[in-house]
Design a protein around this motif. Structure first.
Motif, PDB file in Angstrom:
ATOM      1  N   MET A  55       0.827  -1.196   0.000  1.00 54.64           N
ATOM      2  CA  MET A  55       0.000   0.000   0.000  1.00 54.64           C
ATOM      3  C   MET A  55       0.870   1.258   0.000  1.00 54.64           C
ATOM      4  SD  MET A  55      -3.081   0.980  -0.032  1.00 54.64           S
ATOM      5  CE  MET A  55      -4.032   2.413   0.268  1.00 54.64           C
ATOM      6  N   ASN A  56       1.886   1.291   0.834  1.00 61.13           N
ATOM      7  CA  ASN A  56       2.734   2.480   0.906  1.00 61.13           C
ATOM      8  C   ASN A  56       3.458   2.743  -0.410  1.00 61.13           C
ATOM      9  OD1 ASN A  56       2.156   3.394   3.420  1.00 61.13           O
ATOM     10  ND2 ASN A  56       3.839   2.310   4.428  1.00 61.13           N
ATOM     11  N   ARG A  57       3.906   1.668  -1.054  1.00 61.32           N
ATOM     12  CA  ARG A  57       4.618   1.826  -2.315  1.00 61.32           C
ATOM     13  C   ARG A  57       3.683   2.426  -3.371  1.00 61.32           C
ATOM     14  NH1 ARG A  57       6.838  -3.457  -4.843  1.00 61.32           N
ATOM     15  NH2 ARG A  57       6.914  -3.871  -2.642  1.00 61.32           N
ATOM     16  N   LYS A  58       2.459   1.901  -3.428  1.00 63.13           N
ATOM     17  CA  LYS A  58       1.467   2.412  -4.383  1.00 63.13           C
ATOM     18  C   LYS A  58       1.182   3.887  -4.128  1.00 63.13           C
ATOM     19  CE  LYS A  58      -1.464  -1.507  -5.602  1.00 63.13           C
ATOM     20  NZ  LYS A  58      -2.822  -2.035  -5.457  1.00 63.13           N
ATOM     21  N   LYS A  59       1.005   4.212  -2.863  1.00 57.19           N
ATOM     22  CA  LYS A  59       0.685   5.593  -2.487  1.00 57.19           C
ATOM     23  C   LYS A  59       1.820   6.538  -2.886  1.00 57.19           C
ATOM     24  CE  LYS A  59      -0.695   8.462   1.374  1.00 57.19           C
ATOM     25  NZ  LYS A  59      -0.807   8.596   2.804  1.00 57.19           N
ATOM     26  N   LYS A  60       3.039   6.112  -2.617  1.00 55.75           N
ATOM     27  CA  LYS A  60       4.203   6.939  -2.924  1.00 55.75           C
ATOM     28  C   LYS A  60       4.301   7.186  -4.432  1.00 55.75           C
ATOM     29  CE  LYS A  60       8.910   7.407  -1.295  1.00 55.75           C
ATOM     30  NZ  LYS A  60       9.990   6.773  -0.564  1.00 55.75           N
ATOM     31  N   ILE A  61       4.110   6.128  -5.215  1.00 59.39           N
ATOM     32  CA  ILE A  61       4.177   6.258  -6.675  1.00 59.39           C
ATOM     33  C   ILE A  61       3.075   7.184  -7.170  1.00 59.39           C
ATOM     34  CG2 ILE A  61       3.867   5.004  -8.844  1.00 59.39           C
ATOM     35  CD1 ILE A  61       5.276   2.611  -7.451  1.00 59.39           C
ATOM     36  N   ASN A  62       1.853   6.982  -6.660  1.00 62.36           N
ATOM     37  CA  ASN A  62       0.740   7.830  -7.062  1.00 62.36           C
ATOM     38  C   ASN A  62       0.976   9.285  -6.692  1.00 62.36           C
ATOM     39  OD1 ASN A  62      -0.870   5.989  -8.390  1.00 62.36           O
ATOM     40  ND2 ASN A  62      -1.886   5.332  -6.503  1.00 62.36           N
ATOM     41  N   ASP A  63       1.529   9.527  -5.509  1.00 63.71           N
ATOM     42  CA  ASP A  63       1.812  10.892  -5.078  1.00 63.71           C
ATOM     43  C   ASP A  63       2.807  11.573  -6.005  1.00 63.71           C
ATOM     44  OD1 ASP A  63       0.055  10.868  -2.994  1.00 63.71           O
ATOM     45  OD2 ASP A  63       1.581  10.522  -1.433  1.00 63.71           O
ATOM     46  N   THR A  64       3.872  10.846  -6.371  1.00 66.23           N
ATOM     47  CA  THR A  64       4.876  11.460  -7.246  1.00 66.23           C
ATOM     48  C   THR A  64       4.283  11.748  -8.617  1.00 66.23           C
ATOM     49  OG1 THR A  64       5.737   9.282  -7.837  1.00 66.23           O
ATOM     50  CG2 THR A  64       6.879  10.453  -6.089  1.00 66.23           C
ATOM     51  N   LEU A  65       3.447  10.836  -9.114  1.00 62.38           N
ATOM     52  CA  LEU A  65       2.817  11.065 -10.421  1.00 62.38           C
ATOM     53  C   LEU A  65       1.851  12.245 -10.368  1.00 62.38           C
ATOM     54  CD1 LEU A  65       2.117   7.415 -11.602  1.00 62.38           C
ATOM     55  CD2 LEU A  65       3.857   8.978 -12.459  1.00 62.38           C
ATOM     56  N   LYS A  66       1.106  12.339  -9.278  1.00 61.73           N
ATOM     57  CA  LYS A  66       0.178  13.463  -9.120  1.00 61.73           C
ATOM     58  C   LYS A  66       0.934  14.781  -9.051  1.00 61.73           C
ATOM     59  CE  LYS A  66      -3.677  11.231  -6.759  1.00 61.73           C
ATOM     60  NZ  LYS A  66      -4.388  11.115  -5.478  1.00 61.73           N
ATOM     61  N   LYS A  67       2.050  14.788  -8.317  1.00 66.50           N
ATOM     62  CA  LYS A  67       2.855  16.008  -8.211  1.00 66.50           C
ATOM     63  C   LYS A  67       3.362  16.455  -9.579  1.00 66.50           C
ATOM     64  CE  LYS A  67       4.705  15.722  -3.524  1.00 66.50           C
ATOM     65  NZ  LYS A  67       5.905  15.517  -2.711  1.00 66.50           N
ATOM     66  N   LYS A  68       3.869  15.479 -10.366  1.00 69.45           N
ATOM     67  CA  LYS A  68       4.368  15.793 -11.703  1.00 69.45           C
ATOM     68  C   LYS A  68       3.260  16.382 -12.566  1.00 69.45           C
ATOM     69  CE  LYS A  68       8.358  13.120 -13.163  1.00 69.45           C
ATOM     70  NZ  LYS A  68       8.825  12.033 -14.012  1.00 69.45           N
ATOM     71  N   GLN A  69       2.079  15.760 -12.509  1.00 69.28           N
ATOM     72  CA  GLN A  69       0.943  16.209 -13.303  1.00 69.28           C
ATOM     73  C   GLN A  69       0.504  17.609 -12.879  1.00 69.28           C
ATOM     74  OE1 GLN A  69      -0.227  14.416 -15.897  1.00 69.28           O
ATOM     75  NE2 GLN A  69      -1.362  16.259 -16.390  1.00 69.28           N
ATOM     76  N   LYS A  70       0.495  17.851 -11.586  1.00 69.32           N
ATOM     77  CA  LYS A  70       0.095  19.146 -11.058  1.00 69.32           C
ATOM     78  C   LYS A  70       1.056  20.241 -11.520  1.00 69.32           C
ATOM     79  CE  LYS A  70      -1.525  21.163  -6.754  1.00 69.32           C
ATOM     80  NZ  LYS A  70      -1.659  21.031  -5.319  1.00 69.32           N
ATOM     81  N   LYS A  71       2.356  19.952 -11.486  1.00 70.87           N
ATOM     82  CA  LYS A  71       3.354  20.924 -11.936  1.00 70.87           C
ATOM     83  C   LYS A  71       3.214  21.215 -13.422  1.00 70.87           C
ATOM     84  CE  LYS A  71       7.039  20.421  -8.555  1.00 70.87           C
ATOM     85  NZ  LYS A  71       8.440  20.052  -8.335  1.00 70.87           N
ATOM     86  N   ALA A  72       2.992  20.167 -14.217  1.00 70.48           N
ATOM     87  CA  ALA A  72       2.828  20.341 -15.661  1.00 70.48           C
ATOM     88  C   ALA A  72       1.581  21.164 -15.956  1.00 70.48           C
ATOM     89  CB  ALA A  72       2.744  18.985 -16.342  1.00 70.48           C
ATOM     90  N   ASN A  73       0.527  20.898 -15.216  1.00 73.43           N
ATOM     91  CA  ASN A  73      -0.719  21.627 -15.406  1.00 73.43           C
ATOM     92  C   ASN A  73      -0.554  23.097 -15.019  1.00 73.43           C
ATOM     93  OD1 ASN A  73      -3.386  21.593 -16.237  1.00 73.43           O
ATOM     94  ND2 ASN A  73      -4.141  21.354 -14.158  1.00 73.43           N
ATOM     95  N   ALA A  74       0.174  23.360 -13.951  1.00 76.40           N
ATOM     96  CA  ALA A  74       0.399  24.722 -13.488  1.00 76.40           C
ATOM     97  C   ALA A  74       1.214  25.508 -14.510  1.00 76.40           C
ATOM     98  CB  ALA A  74       1.109  24.709 -12.149  1.00 76.40           C
TER      99      ALA A  74
END
Length: 52
Positions: free
Chosen positions: A1-20
């Motif tokens: 679960m932690n590994r999945k969460k960490k990967i999802n968080d990093t992907l979300k951060k990347k997407q958020k930065k690109a969107n910004a």
């Protein structure tokens, strides 16, 4: 679960930065009081030089 969460968080951060990056603000850059004062003095000096 932690590994999945960490990967999802990093992907979300990347997407958020690109969107910004796509949606840049039209707001003018902030200029501090000291900077405004300096610009006003420079402009006054340049006008004096033109009058002379």
């Amino acid at each position: 679960m932690n590994r999945k969460k960490k990967i999802n968080d990093t992907l979300k951060k990347k997407q958020k930065k690109a969107n910004a990056k796509l949606h840049t603000s039209n707001k003018p850059r902030y200029i501090s009081k000291a900077e405004r004062e300096k610009l006003a003095l420079e402009e006054a000096a340049s006008q004096e030089a033109e009058e002379s």
